[in-house]
Scaffold this motif. Structure first.
Motif, mmCIF file in Angstrom:
data_model
loop_
_atom_site.group_PDB
_atom_site.id
_atom_site.type_symbol
_atom_site.label_atom_id
_atom_site.label_comp_id
_atom_site.label_asym_id
_atom_site.label_seq_id
_atom_site.Cartn_x
_atom_site.Cartn_y
_atom_site.Cartn_z
ATOM 1 N N LYS A 3 30.431 22.281 -6.635
ATOM 2 C CA LYS A 3 28.877 22.111 -6.939
ATOM 3 C C LYS A 3 28.437 23.334 -7.756
ATOM 4 O O LYS A 3 27.512 23.049 -8.800
ATOM 5 N N LYS A 4 28.974 24.079 -6.555
ATOM 6 C CA LYS A 4 28.320 25.583 -7.378
ATOM 7 C C LYS A 4 28.686 26.211 -8.480
ATOM 8 O O LYS A 4 28.141 26.566 -9.458
ATOM 9 N N LEU A 5 30.494 25.431 -9.673
ATOM 10 C CA LEU A 5 30.757 25.477 -10.211
ATOM 11 C C LEU A 5 30.073 25.075 -11.225
ATOM 12 O O LEU A 5 29.588 25.434 -12.126
ATOM 13 N N ILE A 6 29.416 24.490 -11.228
ATOM 14 C CA ILE A 6 28.520 23.249 -12.386
ATOM 15 C C ILE A 6 27.715 23.919 -12.265
ATOM 16 O O ILE A 6 26.714 23.271 -13.194
ATOM 17 N N ASP A 31 26.821 26.429 -12.405
ATOM 18 C CA ASP A 31 27.000 28.341 -13.080
ATOM 19 C C ASP A 31 26.795 29.659 -11.437
ATOM 20 O O ASP A 31 26.096 30.199 -12.680
ATOM 21 N N ASP A 32 26.644 28.917 -10.639
ATOM 22 C CA ASP A 32 26.288 29.253 -9.497
ATOM 23 C C ASP A 32 27.051 30.568 -9.529
ATOM 24 O O ASP A 32 27.845 29.893 -8.095
ATOM 25 N N LEU A 33 28.479 31.510 -10.174
ATOM 26 C CA LEU A 33 29.561 31.928 -9.400
ATOM 27 C C LEU A 33 29.432 32.945 -7.829
ATOM 28 O O LEU A 33 30.279 32.478 -7.419
ATOM 29 N N SER A 34 28.942 33.830 -7.765
ATOM 30 C CA SER A 34 28.691 33.693 -6.644
ATOM 31 C C SER A 34 28.172 33.501 -5.339
ATOM 32 O O SER A 34 29.576 33.625 -4.378
ATOM 33 N N GLU A 35 28.136 32.223 -4.907
ATOM 34 C CA GLU A 35 27.757 31.054 -4.267
ATOM 35 C C GLU A 35 29.181 30.175 -4.896
ATOM 36 O O GLU A 35 29.634 30.170 -3.241
ATOM 37 N N ARG A 65 32.114 31.147 -5.532
ATOM 38 C CA ARG A 65 33.353 32.230 -4.573
ATOM 39 C C ARG A 65 33.242 32.770 -3.247
ATOM 40 O O ARG A 65 34.038 32.432 -2.575
ATOM 41 N N LEU A 66 31.435 32.801 -2.644
ATOM 42 C CA LEU A 66 31.614 32.553 -1.287
ATOM 43 C C LEU A 66 32.300 31.036 -0.492
ATOM 44 O O LEU A 66 32.464 31.125 0.479
ATOM 45 N N ALA A 67 32.027 29.705 -1.060
ATOM 46 C CA ALA A 67 32.093 29.217 -0.794
ATOM 47 C C ALA A 67 33.201 28.744 -1.146
ATOM 48 O O ALA A 67 33.740 28.367 0.098
ATOM 49 N N VAL A 68 34.371 29.679 -2.012
ATOM 50 C CA VAL A 68 35.335 28.992 -1.837
ATOM 51 C C VAL A 68 36.692 30.014 -0.493
ATOM 52 O O VAL A 68 37.405 30.362 0.001
ATOM 53 N N SER A 69 35.772 30.740 -0.730
ATOM 54 C CA SER A 69 36.378 31.880 0.414
ATOM 55 C C SER A 69 36.206 30.981 1.947
ATOM 56 O O SER A 69 36.953 31.570 2.702
ATOM 57 N N MET A 70 35.592 30.407 2.788
ATOM 58 C CA MET A 70 35.406 29.519 3.932
ATOM 59 C C MET A 70 36.643 28.654 3.732
ATOM 60 O O MET A 70 37.153 28.116 4.822
ATOM 61 N N ILE A 71 37.342 28.546 2.461
ATOM 62 C CA ILE A 71 38.845 27.454 2.646
ATOM 63 C C ILE A 71 40.300 28.422 2.190
ATOM 64 O O ILE A 71 41.080 28.182 2.626
ATOM 65 N N VAL A 72 40.165 29.932 1.860
ATOM 66 C CA VAL A 72 41.068 29.789 0.939
ATOM 67 C C VAL A 72 41.400 31.976 1.846
ATOM 68 O O VAL A 72 40.061 32.100 2.413
ATOM 69 N N VAL A 98 38.261 31.154 -8.905
ATOM 70 C CA VAL A 98 37.841 30.105 -8.096
ATOM 71 C C VAL A 98 38.442 28.596 -7.853
ATOM 72 O O VAL A 98 38.534 28.342 -7.374
ATOM 73 N N THR A 99 38.094 28.215 -9.384
ATOM 74 C CA THR A 99 38.662 27.069 -9.467
ATOM 75 C C THR A 99 40.728 26.438 -9.001
ATOM 76 O O THR A 99 40.252 25.666 -8.420
ATOM 77 N N LYS A 100 40.700 27.463 -9.254
ATOM 78 C CA LYS A 100 42.358 27.253 -9.296
ATOM 79 C C LYS A 100 42.983 27.761 -7.391
ATOM 80 O O LYS A 100 43.207 27.151 -6.972
ATOM 81 N N ALA A 101 41.757 28.605 -7.225
ATOM 82 C CA ALA A 101 42.163 28.662 -5.176
ATOM 83 C C ALA A 101 41.831 27.422 -4.772
ATOM 84 O O ALA A 101 41.677 27.482 -3.225
ATOM 85 N N ALA A 102 40.695 26.462 -5.197
ATOM 86 C CA ALA A 102 40.135 25.923 -4.732
ATOM 87 C C ALA A 102 41.341 24.265 -4.894
ATOM 88 O O ALA A 102 41.193 23.788 -3.722
ATOM 89 N N VAL A 103 42.119 24.141 -5.908
ATOM 90 C CA VAL A 103 42.835 23.214 -5.923
ATOM 91 C C VAL A 103 44.176 23.878 -5.469
ATOM 92 O O VAL A 103 44.462 22.734 -4.872
ATOM 93 N N GLU A 104 43.971 24.630 -5.943
ATOM 94 C CA GLU A 104 45.568 25.034 -4.342
ATOM 95 C C GLU A 104 45.305 24.886 -2.946
ATOM 96 O O GLU A 104 46.242 24.518 -2.528
#
Length: 320
Positions: A115-118, A120-124, A126-133, A145-151
């Motif tokens: 949701k943050k990527l679509i 266009d809120d890259l900083s948020e 990054r924060l969201a993906v940091s919670m799961i990686v 960010v996308t690769k990190a989430a998919v992985e």
């Protein structure tokens, strides 16, 4: 038949509600027990230098004590529940199966990144993906960010969903608790750093053993799921055969390789952890550029694999 029922109800509850954050999760209790034992056993083992064997033995003792407690406590509670009311025991088993699965929670957290990527809120994002990686995320691009989430979704399809489901389909929630204890010990102790190289070695190796067969079942069923969901099943099979060993863990790249092949994207590669660059092999071929919607596609693969796992083991139980 009872095991199939409690697992099915647990799956459905997980899909609907996700992790019940209002309740103290049993895995956190296991984590507290691990931390408590570590403090005690380290006092006997001493410091790292010259005490490698003692640390190895202490880590092995911790592993045994955690496994015993993780089986004995729920068995005792279930025994008392059966004495009180078989119906209450059945409800309890359903609830435990629900707690031990993480499909909805994994999907929910990955969707936050999407949701943050679509938006266009890259900083948020990054924060969201940091919670799961576990990697550093402050400098990740949209692609990163996308690769990190998919992985994360791909790898945790086995650890958080399929492996515990397989163990529960074999031995009910008690065996599910044992698997989660093994997995939690690896998460807390299985590091190859100075502190845990010897103390956490048993935990790391036993997690590899416990996850070895489920990871490969997950991969094969994910290949089938990719075909049924209209993804590139042929490429998923090819990439799995080629790239399944491109990870330090013998299990981690199994579902990640299938996901990369099914989505026709390239995953993994170099990553930063605590300010230090770690060189890693890439997984998959960049047939097309990865995009935010691949996060949703990876979640579809996870759910499809979970359904196929239940159907497979249900068939085995019913006909054999």
């Amino acid at each position: 038949m009872k095991i199939l029922c409690v697992c099915l109800i647990g799956m459905i509850l997980d899909w609907i509600f996700g992790d019940p954050v209002w309740l103290y999760h049993p895995v956190r209790i296991i984590g507290k027990w691990i931390s408590f034992l570590e403090k005690i056993l380290r006092k006997f083992a001493g410091d790292q230098e010259g005490n490698e064997k003692k640390l190895l033995i202490a880590g092995g003792i911790l592993w045994i004590l955690v496994i015993l407690a993780s089986a004995a406590v729920p068995m005792g509670i279930l025994y008392l529940a059966e004495k009180f009311s078989p119906c209450a025991a059945f409800v309890l088993e359903c609830f435990w199966c629900y707690q031990l699965l993480a499909a909805r929670s994994l999907g929910k957290e990955s969707k936050k990144v999407y949701k943050k990527l679509i938006q266009d809120d890259l900083s948020e994002a990054r924060l969201a993906v940091s919670m799961i990686v576990g990697r550093d995320t402050e400098n990740l691009t949209v692609e990163g960010v996308t690769k990190a989430a998919v992985e994360t979704v791909a790898e945790n399809t086995n650890d958080g969903v399929i492996a515990p489901l397989i163990y529960m389909l074999i031995g009910g929630p008690i065996l599910g608790f044992v698997y989660k204890a093994v997995n939690t010990m690896d998460s807390m102790l299985g590091y190859k750093n100075e502190k845990y190289l010897y103390f956490g070695r048993v935990a790391a190796k036993m997690d590899d053993v416990a996850g070895f067969i489920p990871a490969r079942i997950s991969a094969l069923l994910m290949i089938l799921a990719s075909c049924l969901l209209g993804m590139d099943g042929k490429n998923a099979l090819w990439i799995w055969k080629r790239d399944q060993r491109k990870h330090a863990s013998p299990n981690a790249a199994q579902t990640e390789a299938v996901c990369a092949g099914a989505l026709q994207v390239q995953l993994a590669g170099d990553a930063w952890y605590f300010g230090k660059k770690h060189e890693k092999d890439t997984i998959g071929d960049p047939i097309r550029d990865i995009e935010p919607r691949d996060i949703l596609r990876s979640e579809k693969l996870m759910i499809g694999t979970e359904v196929l796992t239940f159907l497979l083991f249900s068939g085995i139980r019913l006909f054999f």
